[in-house]
Design a protein around this motif. Sequence first.
Motif, PDB file in Angstrom:
ATOM      1  N   SER A  32      66.221 121.126 136.666  1.00  0.00           N
ATOM      2  CA  SER A  32      65.740 122.261 135.869  1.00  0.00           C
ATOM      3  C   SER A  32      65.097 121.782 134.571  1.00  0.00           C
ATOM      4  CB  SER A  32      66.888 123.231 135.571  1.00  0.00           C
ATOM      5  OG  SER A  32      67.883 122.606 134.776  1.00  0.00           O
ATOM      6  N   ILE A  33      65.605 120.700 133.980  1.00  0.00           N
ATOM      7  CA  ILE A  33      65.006 120.198 132.747  1.00  0.00           C
ATOM      8  C   ILE A  33      63.682 119.493 133.035  1.00  0.00           C
ATOM      9  CG2 ILE A  33      65.321 118.597 130.813  1.00  0.00           C
ATOM     10  CD1 ILE A  33      68.266 119.355 130.814  1.00  0.00           C
ATOM     11  N   VAL A  34      63.600 118.788 134.153  1.00  0.00           N
ATOM     12  CA  VAL A  34      62.318 118.202 134.554  1.00  0.00           C
ATOM     13  C   VAL A  34      61.283 119.309 134.747  1.00  0.00           C
ATOM     14  CG1 VAL A  34      61.115 117.026 136.442  1.00  0.00           C
ATOM     15  CG2 VAL A  34      63.253 116.082 135.544  1.00  0.00           C
ATOM     16  N   GLN A  35      61.680 120.387 135.402  1.00  0.00           N
ATOM     17  CA  GLN A  35      60.759 121.517 135.601  1.00  0.00           C
ATOM     18  C   GLN A  35      60.329 122.118 134.273  1.00  0.00           C
ATOM     19  OE1 GLN A  35      62.906 124.130 138.223  1.00  0.00           O
ATOM     20  NE2 GLN A  35      62.967 122.620 139.884  1.00  0.00           N
ATOM     21  N   TRP A  36      61.264 122.224 133.321  1.00  0.00           N
ATOM     22  CA  TRP A  36      60.921 122.744 131.996  1.00  0.00           C
ATOM     23  C   TRP A  36      59.885 121.841 131.325  1.00  0.00           C
ATOM     24  CZ3 TRP A  36      61.066 120.742 127.092  1.00  0.00           C
ATOM     25  CH2 TRP A  36      60.839 121.651 126.048  1.00  0.00           C
ATOM     26  N   LEU A  37      60.084 120.528 131.389  1.00  0.00           N
ATOM     27  CA  LEU A  37      59.143 119.590 130.785  1.00  0.00           C
ATOM     28  C   LEU A  37      57.750 119.738 131.394  1.00  0.00           C
ATOM     29  CD1 LEU A  37      61.547 116.531 130.675  1.00  0.00           C
ATOM     30  CD2 LEU A  37      60.481 117.553 128.655  1.00  0.00           C
ATOM     31  N   CYS A  38      57.700 119.911 132.699  1.00  0.00           N
ATOM     32  CA  CYS A  38      56.409 120.063 133.380  1.00  0.00           C
ATOM     33  C   CYS A  38      55.731 121.383 133.016  1.00  0.00           C
ATOM     34  CB  CYS A  38      56.588 119.941 134.895  1.00  0.00           C
ATOM     35  SG  CYS A  38      57.032 118.268 135.438  1.00  0.00           S
ATOM     36  N   ARG A  39      56.514 122.390 132.672  1.00  0.00           N
ATOM     37  CA  ARG A  39      55.915 123.652 132.236  1.00  0.00           C
ATOM     38  C   ARG A  39      55.319 123.528 130.830  1.00  0.00           C
ATOM     39  NH1 ARG A  39      60.568 125.921 134.601  1.00  0.00           N
ATOM     40  NH2 ARG A  39      61.525 126.304 132.558  1.00  0.00           N
ATOM     41  N   GLN A  40      55.875 122.639 130.018  1.00  0.00           N
ATOM     42  CA  GLN A  40      55.357 122.452 128.664  1.00  0.00           C
ATOM     43  C   GLN A  40      54.021 121.721 128.678  1.00  0.00           C
ATOM     44  OE1 GLN A  40      57.221 124.184 126.350  1.00  0.00           O
ATOM     45  NE2 GLN A  40      58.151 124.586 128.345  1.00  0.00           N
ATOM     46  N   VAL A  41      53.858 120.811 129.613  1.00  0.00           N
ATOM     47  CA  VAL A  41      52.633 120.008 129.716  1.00  0.00           C
ATOM     48  C   VAL A  41      52.099 120.229 131.128  1.00  0.00           C
ATOM     49  CG1 VAL A  41      51.636 117.695 129.522  1.00  0.00           C
ATOM     50  CG2 VAL A  41      53.602 118.335 128.089  1.00  0.00           C
ATOM     51  N   ARG A  42      51.076 121.041 131.255  1.00  0.00           N
ATOM     52  CA  ARG A  42      50.722 121.598 132.556  1.00  0.00           C
ATOM     53  C   ARG A  42      50.241 120.570 133.583  1.00  0.00           C
ATOM     54  NH1 ARG A  42      46.343 122.184 129.282  1.00  0.00           N
ATOM     55  NH2 ARG A  42      44.216 122.334 130.165  1.00  0.00           N
ATOM     56  N   HIS A  43      49.771 119.404 133.140  1.00  0.00           N
ATOM     57  CA  HIS A  43      49.331 118.372 134.086  1.00  0.00           C
ATOM     58  C   HIS A  43      50.402 117.294 134.296  1.00  0.00           C
ATOM     59  CE1 HIS A  43      45.197 119.805 134.584  1.00  0.00           C
ATOM     60  NE2 HIS A  43      45.268 120.163 133.312  1.00  0.00           N
ATOM     61  N   LEU A  44      51.564 117.498 133.705  1.00  0.00           N
ATOM     62  CA  LEU A  44      52.682 116.580 133.909  1.00  0.00           C
ATOM     63  C   LEU A  44      53.361 116.908 135.231  1.00  0.00           C
ATOM     64  CD1 LEU A  44      54.038 114.300 132.186  1.00  0.00           C
ATOM     65  CD2 LEU A  44      55.672 116.031 131.421  1.00  0.00           C
ATOM     66  N   LYS A  45      53.686 115.883 135.998  1.00  0.00           N
ATOM     67  CA  LYS A  45      54.338 116.068 137.295  1.00  0.00           C
ATOM     68  C   LYS A  45      55.687 115.367 137.287  1.00  0.00           C
ATOM     69  CE  LYS A  45      50.067 116.471 139.995  1.00  0.00           C
ATOM     70  NZ  LYS A  45      49.182 116.612 138.822  1.00  0.00           N
ATOM     71  N   PRO A  46      56.632 115.831 138.136  1.00  0.00           N
ATOM     72  CA  PRO A  46      57.964 115.213 138.165  1.00  0.00           C
ATOM     73  C   PRO A  46      57.923 113.700 138.332  1.00  0.00           C
ATOM     74  CG  PRO A  46      58.001 117.247 139.405  1.00  0.00           C
ATOM     75  CD  PRO A  46      56.562 117.012 139.032  1.00  0.00           C
ATOM     76  N   GLU A  47      56.953 113.184 139.094  1.00  0.00           N
ATOM     77  CA  GLU A  47      56.899 111.731 139.308  1.00  0.00           C
ATOM     78  C   GLU A  47      56.463 110.977 138.056  1.00  0.00           C
ATOM     79  OE1 GLU A  47      53.170 113.484 141.465  1.00  0.00           O
ATOM     80  OE2 GLU A  47      55.277 114.036 141.107  1.00  0.00           O
ATOM     81  N   HIS A  48      55.994 111.693 137.046  1.00  0.00           N
ATOM     82  CA  HIS A  48      55.630 111.053 135.783  1.00  0.00           C
ATOM     83  C   HIS A  48      56.832 110.889 134.861  1.00  0.00           C
ATOM     84  CE1 HIS A  48      51.428 113.011 136.443  1.00  0.00           C
ATOM     85  NE2 HIS A  48      51.509 111.844 137.051  1.00  0.00           N
ATOM     86  N   LEU A  49      58.001 111.365 135.285  1.00  0.00           N
ATOM     87  CA  LEU A  49      59.178 111.412 134.414  1.00  0.00           C
ATOM     88  C   LEU A  49      60.381 110.699 135.012  1.00  0.00           C
ATOM     89  CD1 LEU A  49      58.906 115.201 133.541  1.00  0.00           C
ATOM     90  CD2 LEU A  49      58.599 113.353 131.892  1.00  0.00           C
ATOM     91  N   GLN A  50      61.141 110.060 134.147  1.00  0.00           N
ATOM     92  CA  GLN A  50      62.480 109.574 134.496  1.00  0.00           C
ATOM     93  C   GLN A  50      63.436 110.156 133.449  1.00  0.00           C
ATOM     94  OE1 GLN A  50      62.660 105.303 134.737  1.00  0.00           O
ATOM     95  NE2 GLN A  50      61.575 105.214 136.688  1.00  0.00           N
ATOM     96  N   LEU A  51      64.279 111.078 133.874  1.00  0.00           N
ATOM     97  CA  LEU A  51      65.203 111.752 132.965  1.00  0.00           C
ATOM     98  C   LEU A  51      66.597 111.195 133.168  1.00  0.00           C
ATOM     99  CD1 LEU A  51      65.707 114.025 130.883  1.00  0.00           C
ATOM    100  CD2 LEU A  51      65.986 115.587 132.819  1.00  0.00           C
ATOM    101  N   ASN A  52      67.212 110.733 132.086  1.00  0.00           N
ATOM    102  CA  ASN A  52      68.526 110.094 132.157  1.00  0.00           C
ATOM    103  C   ASN A  52      69.500 110.796 131.219  1.00  0.00           C
ATOM    104  OD1 ASN A  52      67.536 107.463 133.635  1.00  0.00           O
ATOM    105  ND2 ASN A  52      66.172 107.717 131.890  1.00  0.00           N
TER     106      ASN A  52
END
Length: 394
Positions: free
Chosen positions: A110-130
Amino acid sequence: MARIQVVDGKNLLVEEMPVEIVERKGRGHPDSLCDGAAEELSVALCKFYREKVGRILHHNVDKAVLVGGSSEADFGGGRVIAPIQIYIVGRATLEWDGSQIDPEELFHDSIVQWLCRQVRHLKPEHLQLNFKVRRGSVDLQRIFYDEDKPPLANDTSFAVGFAPLSELERLVLETERFLNSEEGKQRFPQLGEDIKVMGVRDGDLIRLTIAAAFVSSLTPDRETYESVKEQIARFVEEEFAPKFTKRRVEVFVNTADTPDSAYLTVTGTSAEAGDDGQVGRGNRASGLITPYRPMTLEAVAGKNPVSHVGKVYSIMTQIIAQRIVDKVPEARQVYCYMVSQIGKPITDPQVVSVEIWGVPAAKVENEVKAVVDEVLGSWKQIRDGFVERRWQIY
């Protein structure tokens, strides 16, 4: 009862100072992403605790750091090579009555999805959340409760709020908000979400320096890039700024550009290419960074909304200052300071100091004290406002 002090303002009004500096970091800025991720985890925990236990349990997940990734962006396209890493660090209640939770397992997606909503061209594969969330302090858990009586302060801390916003403050705040709004993206689709606005008023001349990440796939060539920069500057100077000030305004966009470089990103945030972020380094609860106002270094995002005064008082002081301005038309400027003592009820701060300009403090002392008492008494509404995301906290 809290000691409430009402005094006459002694320094110049911000609007009368010869120089004023104001900054705002937009929603795609690495620091804003850290603030938001930490706050999203706190909200998720609050809702989970209420659903499972019937009340909010102790937590403070207010430490987060973003480690920038790497990318290759050029006119017309690009790719993210190494992902953005975000670490959320804090303390939470992880077990009760034989039950246990793993925040990463529950809330990662859910937090990855929130981050992607803030930056519209950001995709889950661009993130590593720890997540690095551990059990909270036994001492702090012992004084923590979420009941119908005022909770005990989680910390000895202070907050400060002010009202109204100056012309420069409103202009900086609203400029970033517009450029990151749906209307702004329709007008300037090449813009990403990592937009920082620095405003400087030197006498009656205002200069806005806008650092705006462009999305490379939507910017086919240098000619388009330079044209959009000029359009942004002209729009803000000629159409937007006059809504907030009659002072002369000059606008500069991406002043670090050279003939061989431009502010291009694949996703719309500088976090993709080496820029880092951290909770508490961005906007205050006013939505701005205001060195010509009294400020606290307290980070609001991620703290528990029940008893952490660094969070609760940051909103209370803003509300108090604004209500005084609304109720006392002669008030030209109001500052409100509030400090707690750990283990004492949050409704009983050590002192509340209100500084007021434009009207003698003695004339409005009773009215001001009534406002302070009213806001302190609304602690439940303040708490619930955080869970419902009603308050601007960064």
